[in-house]
Design an enzyme around this catalytic site. Structure first.
Site, mmCIF file in Angstrom:
data_model
loop_
_atom_site.group_PDB
_atom_site.id
_atom_site.type_symbol
_atom_site.label_atom_id
_atom_site.label_comp_id
_atom_site.label_asym_id
_atom_site.label_seq_id
_atom_site.Cartn_x
_atom_site.Cartn_y
_atom_site.Cartn_z
ATOM 1 N N SER A 192 28.247 -29.295 31.306
ATOM 2 C CA SER A 192 27.892 -29.986 30.319
ATOM 3 C C SER A 192 28.525 -30.913 29.861
ATOM 4 O O SER A 192 29.048 -31.554 30.301
ATOM 5 C CB SER A 192 26.916 -29.018 28.945
ATOM 6 O OG SER A 192 25.808 -29.391 28.668
ATOM 7 N N GLU A 240 22.923 -32.281 37.728
ATOM 8 C CA GLU A 240 22.519 -31.406 37.036
ATOM 9 C C GLU A 240 23.119 -31.493 36.068
ATOM 10 O O GLU A 240 23.023 -33.205 34.891
ATOM 11 C CB GLU A 240 23.151 -29.837 36.999
ATOM 12 C CG GLU A 240 24.449 -29.700 35.912
ATOM 13 C CD GLU A 240 24.431 -29.074 35.156
ATOM 14 O OE1 GLU A 240 22.918 -28.593 34.426
ATOM 15 O OE2 GLU A 240 24.980 -29.517 34.274
ATOM 16 N N HIS A 283 22.876 -25.127 33.684
ATOM 17 C CA HIS A 283 22.493 -24.782 32.628
ATOM 18 C C HIS A 283 21.785 -23.465 32.987
ATOM 19 O O HIS A 283 20.845 -23.361 32.322
ATOM 20 C CB HIS A 283 21.540 -25.635 31.679
ATOM 21 C CG HIS A 283 22.594 -26.921 31.080
ATOM 22 N ND1 HIS A 283 23.204 -27.820 31.797
ATOM 23 C CD2 HIS A 283 23.045 -26.830 29.903
ATOM 24 C CE1 HIS A 283 23.946 -28.473 30.683
ATOM 25 N NE2 HIS A 283 23.807 -27.898 29.513
#
Length: 312
Positions: A119, A216, A281
Site C-alpha cells: 500500500s 493494485e 488489499h
C-alpha cells in the site's frame, strides 16, 4: 527485450531471528498490533516494536507520529545489527513524507535485510530499489486485518520468509489473461497511485522498461485509475514494460468498468496482462518479491521466480 539487473537478495529468516516493527505511515491500532506480534512470536521470531509505532501526530491524525520520529524509528531499526527484518505495521499515508529524511548511505551500509509492506509502503519499495538495490517483499503487514485473520496470507508470507524455495511459483488460482502470452523481466510495482505520485522524486526509477509490473490499489474509482495510468503512459514510464499483473481493486467500483479501463489503457502496450492475481488489499493476499527475474504466464495465471526471494 533486456531486463534490468536483479537486485540483491537478503537472507531468509530462521527461528529466533529478531524482527523490528515500524510505522512509516498511518497510526496503528494497539489491539491489532498486539495480535500481529502474537502471530510473529508464534513463528518463533523475536518481535520488537519501534518507539513511536503507537504514537499519533498531534496535528495530522492520519500520521503515526511526526515525520522525523517515523524516520528515526525506521533508521534505527534498519541500522541495528541484531535486526534481521523490518516489517511495517500498516500503510495509510505518510511514507512519502519521511522517505527523504532517511540516511540512505547508512541504510545501504547496514547491509541487506528483509523488508515487508504494501500500500503506502510502495514509496519505500521504490526507494530501496533505486537507492539500495535491494529485493523487498510486497506482503501483509503486522497490524493489518488480512494478516491477522486470513490463513493464506499468513502462510504465504511465512513460507516466503522461512522457506522461499517452496514459493518459487506464485499463483492466485483465479488469475486470467486480459492479454494472453508470456513475458520475462524483473518484478516491480505496488500501489499504482503511489507509483504515479513518485514520478519526478529523487528515488523514482526512470521507467518500468524490461520489468514485470505488478499493480493494485484501493478506493480509486475507474476514472481516477484511468488518470493514473494515463499519467504513467504520458510520462513514458510504461514504455518497454515486459508484462503486467493486476492485483486487487478493493472499493474501486464495479470490476466491469475497471476492466474496460485496463483493456483500454494497457491493452495497447502489446504485452501480456493477467488480472485477478490475488495480491494487494484483498483477502488472502499473496506475498510478491520485488527485484527478482521471473516469468509471467498470463494464460496460466502464474509468476515463476528464477530463484528464491531470499538466500540461505
Amino acid at each position: 527485450m533486456t531486463s534490468p539487473t536483479p537486485l540483491t537478495r537478503p537472507a531468509r529468516l530462521a527461528a529466533g531471528a529478531r524482527v523490528a516493527v515500524v510505522a512509516p505511515s498511518g497510526p496503528v491500532p494497539e489491539e491489532r498490533l498486539q495480535a500481529g506480534l502474537d502471530v510473529l512470536r508464534g513463528w518463533d521470531l523475536e518481535a520488537v516494536v519501534a518507539p513511536h509505532v503507537l504514537d499519533r501526530h498531534a496535528e495530522f491524525d492520519y500520521l503515526a507520529s511526526t515525520d522525523a520520529d517515523r524516520a528515526a524509528d525506521f533508521q534505527a531499526a534498519w541500522c541495528d545489527p541484531d535486526v534481521a527484518a523490518v516489517l511495517c505495521a500498516r500503510g495509510g499515508y505518510g511514507a512519502q513524507r519521511m522517505v527523504d529524511l532517511l540516511d540512505w548511505d547508512a541504510i545501504r551500509a547496514a547491509g541487506p535485510k528483509v523488508f515487508v509492506g504494501y500500500s503506502d509502503i510502495t514509496a519505500l519499495h521504490e526507494a530501496f530499489a533505486a537507492r539500495v538495490g535491494l529485493t523487498t517483499l510486497h506482503g501483509p503487514m503486522v497490524a493489518a486485518v488480512d494478516f491477522l485473520k486470513n490463513a493464506r496470507a499468513q502462510q504465504h508470507l511465512r513460507a516466503t520468509l522461512f522457506e522461499p524455495e517452496s514459493v518459487r511459483t506464485i499463483a492466485s488460482g483465479e488469475g486470467t489473461a486480459l492479454v494472453p502470452g508470456r513475458a520475462r523481466g524483473v518484478t516491480l510495482g505496488g500501489c499504482v497511485s503511489l507509483l504515479a505520485a513518485d514520478l519526478g522524486t529523487p528515488h523514482a526509477r526512470a521507467s518500468a522498461r524490461g520489468g514485470l509490473l505488478l499493480i493494485e490499489d484501493i478506493g480509486e474509482e475507474a476514472y481516477r485509475l484511468d488518470r493514473i495510468l494515463t499519467q504513467l503512459l504520458r510520462a513514458g514510464w510504461l514504455d518497454g514494460v515486459a508484462g503486467i499483473a493486476l492485483g486487487s481493486w478493493v472499493d474501486c467500483g464495479p470490476y466491469e468498468g475497471l476492466r474496460a479501463v485496463f483493456a483500454d489503457r494497457l491493452g495497447g502496450l502489446g504485452v501480456p496482462v493477467v488480472e485477478h492475481f490475488g495480491f494487494g488489499h484483498c483477502e488472502g493476499a499473496l506475498t510478491i518479491p520485488f527485484g527478482l527475474r521471473a516469468e509471467l504466464d498470463a494464460d496460466a495465471g502464474t509468476l515463476t521466480l528464477d530463484e528464491p526471494a531470499l538466500v540461505q
